[in-house]
Design an enzyme around this catalytic site. Structure first.
Site, short mmCIF file in Angstrom:
data_model
loop_
_atom_site.label_atom_id
_atom_site.label_comp_id
_atom_site.label_asym_id
_atom_site.label_seq_id
_atom_site.Cartn_x
_atom_site.Cartn_y
_atom_site.Cartn_z
N MET A 249 0.87 -1.18 0.00
CA MET A 249 0.00 0.00 0.00
C MET A 249 0.91 1.24 0.00
SD MET A 249 -1.36 -0.73 3.92
CE MET A 249 -2.52 0.60 3.89
N HIS A 250 1.94 1.17 -0.92
CA HIS A 250 3.01 2.18 -0.93
C HIS A 250 2.49 3.62 -0.74
CE1 HIS A 250 5.73 -0.79 -2.83
NE2 HIS A 250 4.78 -1.04 -3.71
N ASP A 251 1.59 4.04 -1.64
CA ASP A 251 1.24 5.46 -1.70
C ASP A 251 0.42 5.90 -0.49
OD1 ASP A 251 2.56 5.32 -4.06
OD2 ASP A 251 0.80 5.47 -5.34
#
Ligand code: BDR
Ligand code: CA
Length: 330
Positions: A246-248
């Site tokens: 869920m990088h961003d």
């Protein structure tokens, strides 16, 4: 929990709207601690126009069509051909399960103009949160060289300090896509938080989280639905089991203090713009690691290396509670 406008974090996102960008937009829309000032769009995971439409659609879904969306660059600064990430995010950037409808319209200004205009109107207040290639930010810096003095700071999803890259052995995708732009952005004298793969590859949604989303309201069901393709990519490429990055959203979480870093030295960072095997690497000076990171001259980049636990649960709780979408998502 602070909810009045004055105590909220004013965030201007810049997205190449694929699956985890969608998580970031939803988080920014749904979190009472965040004032979403606007969203710039950029090519990367998908082409710029698709990134723009996806952004408009997600905002409409969250009942936030009032948030301005400004379309940005379609190529890196050097005009090179671009590779999109359809194999990661699906042909529609929404795991091949996105909305059929098209909602909203972008504003007349370009993303770079919008960034400059917004920061000039609210000096010192806005946190820029680019979660795609950094071209729009570099163009904004070219338009307004004093931009670093007009922002609160900039929290970038990109790079890797000690972790391996995800496009090459050392390069992370957002930096790799436009290394020259990234280099300009890291050289500018503003407080940077580099939310790199060191923390984003260790902050993961599990099938339990997605089960909860499937059983939740329509917005969370949509999230679980579009994440299936992306989770399969994560499974095959990185984890060997069904886990999703869920990088961003992690970048938005850190920018708004919804999750905190346990270890985050402020160090010098340089982007490799050579054409060799190091291209796109974020070279972080972590030599102080054995001495609790003594301060470094001119360093202005905070590099989280370890986060507090609980952010995937927090995100899931928020999105499950979000209820039904404001528009038809079929
Ligand atoms: C970054 O690249 C994109 O695929 C994601 O949206 C994220 O911004 C991760 O390397
Ligand atoms: Ca992204």
């Amino acid at each position: 929990m602070p909810t009045d406008k004055g105590s909220r974090t004013a965030i201007l996102l810049d997205c190449d709207t694929g699956v985890d960008d969608t998580m970031a937009i939803m988080l920014a829309c749904l979190s009472p601690e965040i004032e979403l000032v606007g969203v710039g769009t950029i090519w990367g995971n998908v082409d710029r126009d698709l990134a723009t439409q996806n952004t408009l659609n997600i905002l409409a879904m969250c009942g936030r069509s009032d948030v301005p969306v400004a379309a940005g660059a379609t190529t890196p600064l050097n005009g090179a051909d671009v590779d999109y990430g359809y194999f990661v995010h699906g042909k529609d950037g929404q795991g091949n399960r996105g909305m059929k409808g098209k909602y909203g319209k972008s504003i007349e200004m370009s993303a770079a103009e919008f960034i400059v205009d917004s920061c000039r109107k609210r000096p010192g207040e806005i946190e820029l949160v680019p979660v795609g290639p950094l071209t729009n930010i570099a163009l904004a810096l070219q338009l307004e060289p004093t931009l670093p003095k007009l922002v609160r700071g900039i929290t970038i999803m990109g790079g890797a300090a000690l972790a391996p890259g995800n496009v090459s052995p050392v390069a992370e995708a957002n930096i790799w896509h436009d290394a020259e732009a990234a280099s300009e952005v890291f050289l500018a004298q503003w407080p940077i938080t580099m939310v790199g793969l060191d923390v984003t590859m260790r902050t993961l949604l599990t099938e339990e989280h997605f089960d909860r989303m499937r059983n939740g309201g329509g917005i969370s069901k949509y999230m679980a639905q579009i994440a299936e393709f992306y989770t399969t990519f994560n499974q095959e490429r990185s984890f060997g089991r069904r886990l999703s990055t869920m990088h961003d959203a992690v970048a938005v979480g850190l920018a708004a203090n919804l999750v905190r870093a346990k270890v985050a030295p402020v160090v010098n960072v340089e982007v490799d713009t050579t054409d060799g095997p190091g291209r796109g690497q974020t070279i972080c000076d972590l030599r102080g690691i054995y001495m609790n990171f003594p301060s470094q001259e001119n360093a202005h980049c905070r590099v989280p290396l370890e986060l507090e636990d609980g952010f995937p649960d927090f995100f899931t709780d928020l999105i499950v509670a979000a209820g039904e979408p404001a528009v038809n998502v079929e």
